[in-house]
Each structure stands twice: as structure tokens, then as C-alpha cells.
Design a protein around this motif. Structure first.
Motif, PDB file in Angstrom:
ATOM      1  N   HIS A  17      26.628  22.419  18.778  1.00 53.18           N
ATOM      2  CA  HIS A  17      26.512  23.459  19.895  1.00 53.18           C
ATOM      3  C   HIS A  17      25.152  24.130  19.814  1.00 53.18           C
ATOM      4  O   HIS A  17      24.922  24.852  19.094  1.00 53.18           O
ATOM      5  CB  HIS A  17      27.706  24.286  19.910  1.00 53.18           C
ATOM      6  N   TYR A  38      31.489  24.134   8.591  1.00 51.20           N
ATOM      7  CA  TYR A  38      31.421  24.874  10.015  1.00 51.20           C
ATOM      8  C   TYR A  38      30.055  25.845   9.764  1.00 51.20           C
ATOM      9  O   TYR A  38      30.192  26.550   8.749  1.00 51.20           O
ATOM     10  CB  TYR A  38      32.477  25.831  10.191  1.00 51.20           C
ATOM     11  N   THR A  39      28.846  25.750  10.502  1.00 50.32           N
ATOM     12  CA  THR A  39      27.945  26.555  10.490  1.00 50.32           C
ATOM     13  C   THR A  39      27.679  27.318  11.758  1.00 50.32           C
ATOM     14  O   THR A  39      27.442  26.595  12.783  1.00 50.32           O
ATOM     15  CB  THR A  39      26.768  25.682  10.043  1.00 50.32           C
ATOM     16  N   ASP A  40      27.479  28.661  12.020  1.00 49.76           N
ATOM     17  CA  ASP A  40      27.068  29.278  13.111  1.00 49.76           C
ATOM     18  C   ASP A  40      26.008  30.258  12.575  1.00 49.76           C
ATOM     19  O   ASP A  40      26.259  31.493  11.930  1.00 49.76           O
ATOM     20  CB  ASP A  40      28.214  30.087  13.418  1.00 49.76           C
ATOM     21  N   GLN A  41      24.908  29.988  12.704  1.00 50.95           N
ATOM     22  CA  GLN A  41      23.589  30.889  12.370  1.00 50.95           C
ATOM     23  C   GLN A  41      22.363  30.681  13.304  1.00 50.95           C
ATOM     24  O   GLN A  41      22.312  29.683  13.851  1.00 50.95           O
ATOM     25  CB  GLN A  41      23.576  30.808  11.138  1.00 50.95           C
ATOM     26  N   HIS A  55      19.704  29.111  17.936  1.00 50.57           N
ATOM     27  CA  HIS A  55      20.916  29.538  17.508  1.00 50.57           C
ATOM     28  C   HIS A  55      21.832  28.462  17.573  1.00 50.57           C
ATOM     29  O   HIS A  55      21.991  27.656  18.722  1.00 50.57           O
ATOM     30  CB  HIS A  55      21.417  30.364  18.195  1.00 50.57           C
ATOM     31  N   ILE A  74      25.561  26.078  16.274  1.00 49.28           N
ATOM     32  CA  ILE A  74      27.123  26.050  15.705  1.00 49.28           C
ATOM     33  C   ILE A  74      27.026  24.468  15.542  1.00 49.28           C
ATOM     34  O   ILE A  74      27.244  23.693  16.441  1.00 49.28           O
ATOM     35  CB  ILE A  74      28.096  26.589  16.575  1.00 49.28           C
ATOM     36  N   GLU A 130      29.754  21.847  13.833  1.00 47.87           N
ATOM     37  CA  GLU A 130      31.392  21.760  13.452  1.00 47.87           C
ATOM     38  C   GLU A 130      31.592  20.263  13.056  1.00 47.87           C
ATOM     39  O   GLU A 130      31.405  19.623  13.707  1.00 47.87           O
ATOM     40  CB  GLU A 130      32.235  22.341  14.450  1.00 47.87           C
ATOM     41  N   THR A 149      38.155  28.429  14.455  1.00 45.35           N
ATOM     42  CA  THR A 149      37.440  28.676  15.743  1.00 45.35           C
ATOM     43  C   THR A 149      38.437  28.333  16.638  1.00 45.35           C
ATOM     44  O   THR A 149      39.108  27.492  16.927  1.00 45.35           O
ATOM     45  CB  THR A 149      36.319  27.797  16.092  1.00 45.35           C
TER      46      THR A 149
END
Length: 1008
Positions: free
Chosen positions: A640, A732-735, A748, A750, A752, A880
């Protein structure tokens, strides 16, 4: 202060909803009783009601007064009821289609609970591509298309209609509006196996238009028209011939291989066409008119360069002829019952065969479930691939014939195999199969094999009266010159009748001319071309006066080198200068390998003899496949791409004197797979919100490389890169990731990892959840992966030479197909997703019979469907869940909730609102307020920035709450959308939504 009062009210409501709710309900009842006042009775309303009752009873009174039969009155009421029902149904279909066109995402969300959905063609088939760019072009040019069609109707079609009849001399188009809904192309398939001198495309088109065309005939005070049209179908576009000069393509040919679906909403006098009985007749007549122009064998040809032979482009030589032997059927369903169902009977079966506009009906066989027809038919094949033979079997009854099953045969397989002799299982019925023998007859341009073909045809027997043909004749009718005048020295309306072998075909009519141009082609089956003639008669449209005739013996065509006679012919019984241009082309129907069946049968017999002579036992086939442990272990990596910040400015204005910005886009590389985002114009902090998916093995350790560029006219400027690894391991990575090799910038992301499970119960939940997600690149999240493992096959047909074949099948898996199809020359197999969904654990692992091969030909394969699953792991992972209010109320709010168990944080992303209700003429100044309940101190209260005068605001703001995992199960997130510009007397709360904080989040309506 008003906000604080409202928040405290919400907190109290969360503590004691039962007591406060009862008190408020009682108070509202008291207020309602005080404020309710009896309404006065309006005299106008009474008179209007009396008038409607009188109008309803007037026809009954008049029928009795004039002694009209009551049956006529009842019949009229039934006709009116049927018309009204058909009319309302048609208007509802049009409204639903326009609603789908306006808001496809909302429509998909409403229909997500149904697994069997009508997906666009580019989703169903992996070789069909989505072309959103073409739809954008069509939307831009659609107003100009409307101007062209308006000019065509007003200046060309209307004068032609007025000239065709004296009763229509006052006809005129009073309104021509093509609307603002452009035609859509939902998918394109390009065929690469065709000739190099042409480009072959299949366009899946869908047109739901708010078109409005009104016609008036002033002489008879008649008004009629159309208000809304739906047209859905697959159109084939051929670009040929390809030339070595601009415009590269000589002509564009368009046609439908099968009849499209048409629905027309009539207005005015044509409303009568919606009467039951007439509506089917009118729609079929209109479809016949469309088919006469755009459905095979008819084509629409648009020449782009002069000097082309348009008639041959419009009606090219067929690809070949398929001879169909309908032999027999077995195990048909018994539909006849006696003594009111006490005694079960059999059936009286017959078959209907369709191939394009060609339809054949067999004889019915009385009282049997294993009929033997022994009939033969011949069909002309114009397009391969594309055309299919459709077969339906029915039980003959005195009232309505019962359906016994259907099947389809791909004629492309017949072309590759030359001859197919096999049983085909009937679909949509409990049991039954049909035995067909199909032969592909190639078209030869010489007479070397004519004698051999004639002798072979003598040995072919058929119970129907159609003898086999030895050749086909194509007559191209081009034009005529200097035809004689009609009586009274008037110009004629010439048409042509061409007769060959007791079959007559009529051309179109060219009005008021002595030099007509028809540019048509006619095809005839010829039993023996040595003793047949072509009889041509040119007549006036009334078919009484003959303008000339001509007889061409086919022996003249046989004497030519390429069996083609292309020239001017002098007309007899006409003027001295009267002549007609005709091109007669003869082609011999030749079975390229006439011994193909004998070879197959001999090979099978030899194999059987060897088995009988051998004393050793037969080799047993394994009942199931045995794939290795890595089979069906893949999952989906979802990327994402959200946004970027502080990108480097690369654009310079005025020769570098003024510093500009950048036009950024991102390239993503995962091994050999690459994705490219959209370009955001002049923005150093772009927001993409795009999603990409790639299928990877769970053990894959491939790096993911992100590179940002500035789009320029010449070479794109580099804006930075970042490389990620161990994505699957982190789940999962969101950073934010800092871009390297540049001064500034970060992106930025995301990422998954979505594993899959063989759990059919999760499919419904996954489909509902994925419809709540939307992305700027229109990406559709996958719901499942389909894995196919092919292990072995046996009893495949031998090659033409009698040798064993070298068979090969590609092993592929695709994301969410509705069906997968194997089409090879030795046989084919179709397995529907419906069968797979009904299988235990979504797995089919067995031997399958091959269509179009030998009766014993089978293939062993394993088809496994795995549904994706959401991650809910504790410790180092997260879960999520996107949320949105699914039904319209005072509006809708879109949220994303993320709980990270490692950091014990709840992340709430407020994306946007839409359809907010405004209590004034101006749009609202809205913001979103968040609070975790119960919360007496309002410590968890957070709110977004205010968006001024916008009913569809976008916030894209992120909020974090420190929340232990055990406490998260008992908390609720209160989301309030408020109006910042509300007055003292008006309410500031537009609507509220309550979200329970656990994986199965309850969605509430946004209501006040």
C-alpha cells in the motif's frame, strides 16, 4: 462549550444507557402528545380523491351503458397491468444500471454478500486487460460523438425516412440527446495467434446511456421516442490490411460474434411496445436489425485509405466449414409422467444446434432416454477463435418443451484437431451426454481433390434430407451501371436476387438510382459444382419489373486458376450499356486428413488387442495427485503506497531563475515484477493511496526496491530510493521510510503478508471486508488464490501418423478467476469455480474426462482454492480492519483501525466523509471528533482539522491511543461528525458511528 456538553452526554449515555434511554423515550412520548394537533381536511384533496374514483369507475359505467362484454374490459385491464409491470421493470433495470455506472464501488458493496457476482471480463479471465485510459478518452469525446449522431439523424436518416413513404413526409427528430453516460470498455483481449497482416482485438463493451431521442410525425399528431438504452456484448475489432504507409491500418472492421444484450426504454406512442407479447417481438425485431449490420456474418467496415475492396473486407472468405454429425445421446433425464405423476415415463428428446445466426433443429425421438438421431449438418465458420457451437436438448411436449441440458463446443479445438469424435456431458442437468462427430473442412482453391471429395460424400449417410456439400460458393455483389428506367421514366429502386441450387438470396435495396452500389456477399453450399449455375436477376423493389438478368455456369469458375471469376457481366433483357460487377469465388471443402478417424480407431483397437492378449494385470492409475509440500504454499504480499513528504524539487522555471516543484511517481520492483504509480503533478508531498499485490512463496526472501522519480518530458529525474527486506517475516509493516541517495524525502508504506487457508467459511467475510477498501489506482483486492497441479494423463489420442503424441500443459495459478480453461488440440477441460466452492475444503483432486478427445481420455489434476486470511497474531504482529458506514443516512464516514499488539497501541485513521447532510444552503464546515468510551474525563478526546464548505471532505489524519490489549476488548470508539459552523439553536452533530474494538467490528449507521 457546546462540544463539551455533547461529549459529557455521550459519556453518561455509555454508563447507563438503559435508564437514560427509558426516560428520554417517556419524555418524547409526552412531548409528542402535547404537540400533536388534529390536521384539517382540505377541500381540494377531497375533490381530487373524488375525481380519481370517478375516473376509475367511468370505464366500467361506459362498458355497461354500451353493453360491452365484460371479458373485453377484463382483457383490457390485464393488458394494461402487463404493460405497466413491463414498463416499471424496464425503468428499474435502467435506473439500476445507471446507479452502477455512477457508483460502482457502492454497488459492489451492496452485492458483496453474493459469491456469484458478475465481474468485469478483465477480472474473470487473465488474458483480458483492463483499459481505464480508453474509458477516459471515450468520456472526453462522447459529447462530440453525440454531435455527430445528431447531425447524422437530422441530415441523413430523417430525409431518407421521409423519402421512403408518403405517410412519413412530416417526420422529424425533435430532440436528439446522447446524454453524458459514455460507452465503457470493461476489458480488451488481443489475439496473437492470428495472421501477421492483421490485428485482432476483442472488446467487452457496456453501454448504459441516458440517451433521449424524440420523433414526431406532425401529419398524424404522433410522438414517440427512446429514453434510455442498455447494450452489453463482446465486439471483435479487426485492423486490416496493415500497410507500409500512414495510417498503417487500411480499414477497421467491427462486429459482434454473438448477439449483444439490448434493453430499450420507450416513450410516447412507442410505449405500446412494452405490452407483454409485443415487447419480446419489438426487441427481437430491433436485434434482427442490429444483427443485419453488426452480428456475424455481417460486419461494419470503415475504410481508412482509398482503393480497398470493401465488399471482401465486409464479407471475407470463411475460415472453414464444420460438418456436424449428431449421432446419439445417453442417460437423458425422464420428464414425461403419467397418471398425474404416479407413473414415471421417459422423454421425447430433440436437439437444437446454434452457431451464430445458423440454427438447426433435429427430429424428436418418441419415448426414449437414449435417442439415436444420426443427422448431419454443415455450418460456415467465420471467426476462429471465438465462435462456439451451442447445443440444447429438450423434451417434446404438447404445451411447453422441458429442458434436458446444454453444452458448448469450441470450434477452435475442432480446427486444431481436424476431427473430433467424442461424448460431451450435458450441463445444468443431473445426467445425460451427447455423442458428436465433428470434422473441420478446409477450403481449397483448386480442384485437384474434387473427385475424391465427391466420392467420399457418396458414402456419407444422414437421416435428415441435407446431403453433404463438396464446395462453398461466395458471390460478391459489388455494383451495377446504366440500369433501365422504370415505367414513366422514373429512376428504379434496384435490388438483386441470386439463386443457386434452388436457394435464393435477396440483396438490399438502393433507392432511386440507375447506378446502385450494394457491396454485399452471399454464401451457398454446393453439392456438385460441375452441373450448377448462378442465376442473377436485377429487379425493382416491388419485385415485379425486371431490370435485367444473368446466368453464370459454375463450370466457368472451375476453369479459372484460383477458382475465382472477378469481372463485369453484361445484363440480358436490359439496356445495351447495362452491366453488373460480380466476383464469384468457389472453394472445395476438403478434409485435410481423411484417415484421421481410421488411424485413431486402429490405434485404439491395437491397444485393446494387446491388453487382451497380455496375461499380466492392467496397470492401476493413482486415484489422486501427489504434489510436493511446497504446492499451494504461496501467499499474497500487499503493498500500500500511501504518500511521501519533503521530496526534492527538480523542476525549474524560466531557465532556472524560478525554483519549481516536482511531478513525482514511484517504481516498485520485486524480482522480475514491476509496478508504477500515477504521476502527481507539482507536489513535493504527494498522496497516492495505491495498492499492489504480488504472489510470493512464504519462504521467499526477495528484496523490495522503491524508487521515486520526477516525471519530465525528456529524462525523469531521480528522487531517491529505499530497499526493504524480511517483509514476510515481519508480517505487517506500517511506517515512514527515508529515501536514500538524495538530500531529503521519505515515503509512507504499508506492507502486509496475507497467507491463505482452505476455509470456505471465511470467503463471505473476506468479500464483505474487501469491498470497503478503495484505492486511487482502482485495484481490486484478491479474495483467494487458485492453485492447479497437473500430474498425468492417459488414453490421449494418437497423432495423425499413428505415433504417440508429446503432450504438454502449462501449470498456472491466477488470482480470483471465475473459471479456468485448458484448450489443447488433443482435448479440453472446463472446471467452474462453482464446482470448486462446493467441494470439501475447496479442493478437487481426481481424474477428469477430456472433451474433444477419445472416450477414455482423462487427465489427473488437483485444483485447490485458498481463501486469504487477516492476520491476528499477538506479540510481534498486528491485525487490520478497514471500516465504513455501509448505508446512506446523514452521510458516511470512512475509517481504518489498526491495533498493534507489540506496542499496545490503537491507531485510527480518519480518511474522509461523503454525502453529509446540510441543514442550510451552504455546505457544512465539518470535522470528526473521536473518543474512547467509557471515558469520564474526556482524556481520549481527539478531533481532526475543520474542512470548510465541503459535503465530501477528506481528512487523512492519524490518531494513536495507548491501550492495553485486555482493555481493548471492552472499549468502544465513538466517532462524531460535527458542523463547526452550527448556530446556537441548531445541532452541531451531523451524525455518529460506534465501533467495538475487536476483530469482528460491528458497523453502525451514521445517524443523528
Amino acid at each position: 462549550m457546546q462540544d463539551d456538553k455533547q461529549e459529557s452526554t455521550e459519556a453518561k449515555g455509555a454508563e447507563g444507557p438503559g435508564a437514560s434511554g427509558a426516560g428520554e423515550k417517556a419524555l418524547s412520548n409526552v412531548r409528542g402528545a402535547e404537540t400533536t394537533k388534529p390536521k384539517g381536511i382540505s377541500a381540494v384533496a377531497v375533490l381530487w380523491t373524488f375525481g380519481k374514483c370517478l375516473s376509475a369507475l367511468l370505464p366500467v359505467y361506459l362498458a355497461g351503458y354500451y353493453r360491452v362484454s365484460t371479458s373485453l374490459l377484463v382483457c383490457g385491464m390485464m393488458v394494461y397491468t402487463g404493460w405497466k409491470h413491463a414498463r416499471e421493470a424496464k425503468e428499474e433495470r435502467l435506473r439500476s444500471a445507471i446507479q452502477l455506472l455512477d457508483n460502482e464501488e457502492e454497488y459492489t458493496s451492496m452485492k458483496s454478500s453474493k459469491i456469484r457476482r458478475d465481474l468485469p471480463a478483465w477480472v474473470n479471465f487473465p488474458d483480458v486487460e483492463k483499459v481505464e485510459w480508453l474509458n477516459k478518452v471515450l468520456q472526453q469525446v462522447w459529447p462530440f460523438v453525440g454531435q455527430y449522431l445528431e447531425k447524422l439523424l437530422m441530415e441523413t436518416i430523417a430525409p431518407s425516412i421521409r423519402a421512403s413513404s408518403a405517410h412519413l413526409q412530416t417526420l422529424s427528430f425533435t430532440k436528439v440527446d446522447m446524454g453524458d453516460k459514455a460507452m465503457k470498455v470493461v476489458g480488451i483481449k488481443a489475439h496473437t495467434e492470428n495472421d501477421k497482416g492483421q490485428v485482432l482485438l476483442d472488446l467487452y463493451i457496456s453501454y448504459v446511456g441516458n440517451v433521449e431521442i424524440n420523433v414526431e410525425v406532425k401529419r398524424y399528431f404522433c410522438k414517440a421516442g427512446v429514453k434510455g438504452i442498455q447494450l452489453h456484448g463482446m465486439m471483435r475489432v479487426i485492423l486490416e490490411p496493415l500497410i507500409g504507409d500512414v495510417p498503417i491500418v487500411g480499414a477497421v472492421t467491427m462486429f459482434f460474434i454473438r448477439r449483444p444484450k439490448l434493453d430499450i426504454n420507450w416513450t410516447g406512442l412507442t410505449n405500446l411496445l412494452d405490452i407483454p407479447g409485443l415487447n419480446v417481438m419489438s426487441d427481437s425485431m430491433i436485434m434482427d436489425a442490429i444483427a443485419s449490420f453488426l452480428v456475424l456474418p455481417n460486419r461494419l467496415v470503415v475504410p481508412l485509405v482509398p482503393g480497398l475492396h470493401v465488399a471482401q473486407l465486409r464479407c471475407p472468405l470463411p475460415r472453414g466449414v464444420v460438418r456436424i454429425h449428431l449421432l446419439e445421446a445417453q442417460n437423458l433425464v425422464a420428464k414425461d409422467n403419467y397418471v398425474k405423476g404416479v407413473m414415471a415415463g421417459l422423454s421425447d428428446p430433440y436437439a437444437i444446434l446454434r452457431m451464430g445466426p445458423q440454427t438447426f433443429t433435429s427430429k424428436h425421438i418418441d419415448n426414449t432416454d437414449c435417442p439415436k438421431w444420426g443427422e448431419m449438418y454443415e455450418v460456415i465458420v467465420h471467426e476462429v477463435p471465438g465462435q462456439e457451437l451451442e447445443v440444447e436438448v429438450y423434451d417434446k411436449d404438447t404445451d411447453k418443451d422441458d429442458f434436458l441440458g446444454r453444452t458448448k463446443l469450441d470450434l477452435g479445438i475442432v480446427k486444431k484437431s481436424i476431427a473430433v469424435d467424442d461424448w460431451f456431458t450435458l450441463k445444468d442437468t443431473p445426467s445425460g451426454r451427447v455423442h458428436f462427430k465433428l470434422e473441420w473442412l478446409a477450403l481449397q482453391s483448386n480442384t485437384e481433390q474434387l473427385e475424391q471429395v465427391l466420392k467420399r460424400n457418396e458414402s456419407i449417410t444422414s437421416k435428415n434430407s441435407n446431403p453433404p456439400s463438396s464446395a462453398i460458393l461466395v458471390v460478391y455483389l459489388d455494383k451495377a451501371e446504366a440500369l433501365p428506367m422504370k415505367k414513366g421514366n422514373k429512376e428504379p429502386n434496384p435490388m438483386v436476387q441470386i439463386s443457386v441450387q434452388e436457394k435464393t438470396r435477396d440483396s438490399k435495396i438502393c433507392y432511386t438510382t440507375v447506378n446502385p452500389e450494394w457491396e454485399e456477399a452471399f454464401t451457398f453450399f454446393i453439392q456438385d459444382p460441375r452441373a450448377k449455375d448462378i442465376n442473377v436477376q436485377v429487379k425493382d423493389a416491388d419485385r415485379v419489373q425486371t431490370l435485367g438478368n444473368l446466368t453464370i455456369p459454375l463450370s466457368r469458375v472451375l476453369e479459372t486458376s484460383h477458382l475465382s471469376l472477378d469481372q463485369w457481366f453484361q445484363l440480358e433483357n436490359a439496356g445495351s450499356a447495362s452491366r453488373i460487377y460480380i466476383n464469384a469465388v468457389l472453394r472445395v471443402n476438403m478434409l485435410l486428413d481423411e484417415e484421421v478417424h481410421k488411424v485413431k480407431e486402429t490405434a485404439v483397437d491395437v491397444k485393446k488387442d494387446k491388453v487382451e492378449e497380455s496375461p499380466s494385470p492392467a496397470v492401476t492409475q493413482p486415484p489422486h495427485t501427489s504434489p510436493d509440500l511446497t504446492f499451494a504454499s504461496e501467499g499474497v504480499l500487499r503493498i500500500h503506497l500511501l504518500e511521501a513528504q519533503n521530496l526534492v524539487a527538480k523542476d525549474n522555471l524560466m531557465g532556472g531563475m524560478v525554483k519549481g516543484k516536482s511531478d513525482p511517481y514511484v517504481k516498485i520492483h520485486i524480482g522480475d515484477i514491476a509496478f508504477k504509480s500515477h504521476v502527481i503533478k507539482e507536489n513535493l508531498n504527494p498522496t497516492w493511496n495505491e495498492m499492489y499485490e504480488v504472489v510470493l512463496s512464504g519462504r521467499s526472501d526477495q528484496d523490495i526496491k522503491f524508487e521515486a522519480f520526477d516525471k519530465d518530458i525528456d529524462s525523469d529525474d531521480f528522487l531517491g530510493r529505499c530497499v526493504l527486506n524480511d517483509v514476510i517475516r515481519s508480517q505487517y509493516t506500517d511506517q515512514w521510510f527515508t529515501l536514500k541517495d538524495v538530500k531529503s524525502g521519505r515515503v509512507h508504506l504499508i506492507l502486509e503478508w496475507v497467507p491463505t487457508v482452505s476455509n470456505p467459511a471465511r470467503l463471505e467475510q473476506v468479500l464483505q471486508l474487501q469491498t470497503l477498501q478503495s484505492y486511487q489506482n482502482k485495484a481490486v483486492p484478491s479474495a483467494a488464490l487458485l492453485f492447479v497441479y497437473i500430474e498425468a494423463a492417459h488414453s490421449l489420442p494418437f497423432k495423425k501418423s499413428g505415433k504417440e503424441p508429446k503432450a504438454g500443459v502449462d501449470n498456472v495459478f491466477v488470482i480470483i478467476p471465475q473459471r479456468f480453461l485448458y484448450g489443447v488440440p488433443m482435448g479440453s477441460l472446463v472446471i467452474t469455480i462453482k464446482e470448486l466452492l462446493a467441494a470439501p475444503q475447496l479442493v478437487l483432486d481426481q481424474w477428469f474426462h477430456l472433451d474433444g478427445a477419445l472416450p477414455d481420455s482423462q487427465i489427473l489434476l488437483r485444483a485447490e482454492l485458498k481463501v486469504r486470511t487477516y492476520i491476528k497474531l499477538y506479540g510481534h504482529t498486528s491485525w487490520t480492519l478497514p471500516c465504513a458506514a455501509p448505508a446512506p443516512g446523514n452521510g458516511q464516514v470512512k475509517l481504518s483501525l489498526l491495533y498493534t499488539s507489540k506496542e499496545k497501541k490503537l491507531v485510527v485513521i480518519v480518511h474522509a466523509c461523503r454525502g453529509l447532510l446540510s441543514q442550510s444552503k451552504d455546505a457544512v464546515d465539518s470535522y470528526v471528533s473521536l473518543m474512547l468510551l467509557p471515558d469520564k474525563s474526556k482524556a481520549t478526546k481527539k478531533k481532526t482539522a475543520v474542512k470548510k464548505r465541503d459535503l465530501n471532505p477528506e481528512y487523512n489524519e492519524r490518531f494513536e491511543y495507548d491501550l492495553p490489549e485486555d482493555e481493548a476488548r471492552f472499549r468502544r470508539l465513538s466517532v462524531s461528525v460535527k458542523n463547526n459552523s452550527a448556530s446556537f439553536r441548531s445541532r452541531d452533530v451531523i451524525g455518529q458511528v460506534s465501533v467495538k474494538l475487536h476483530p469482528h467490528t460491528v458497523l453502525s449507521l451514521l445517524s443523528p
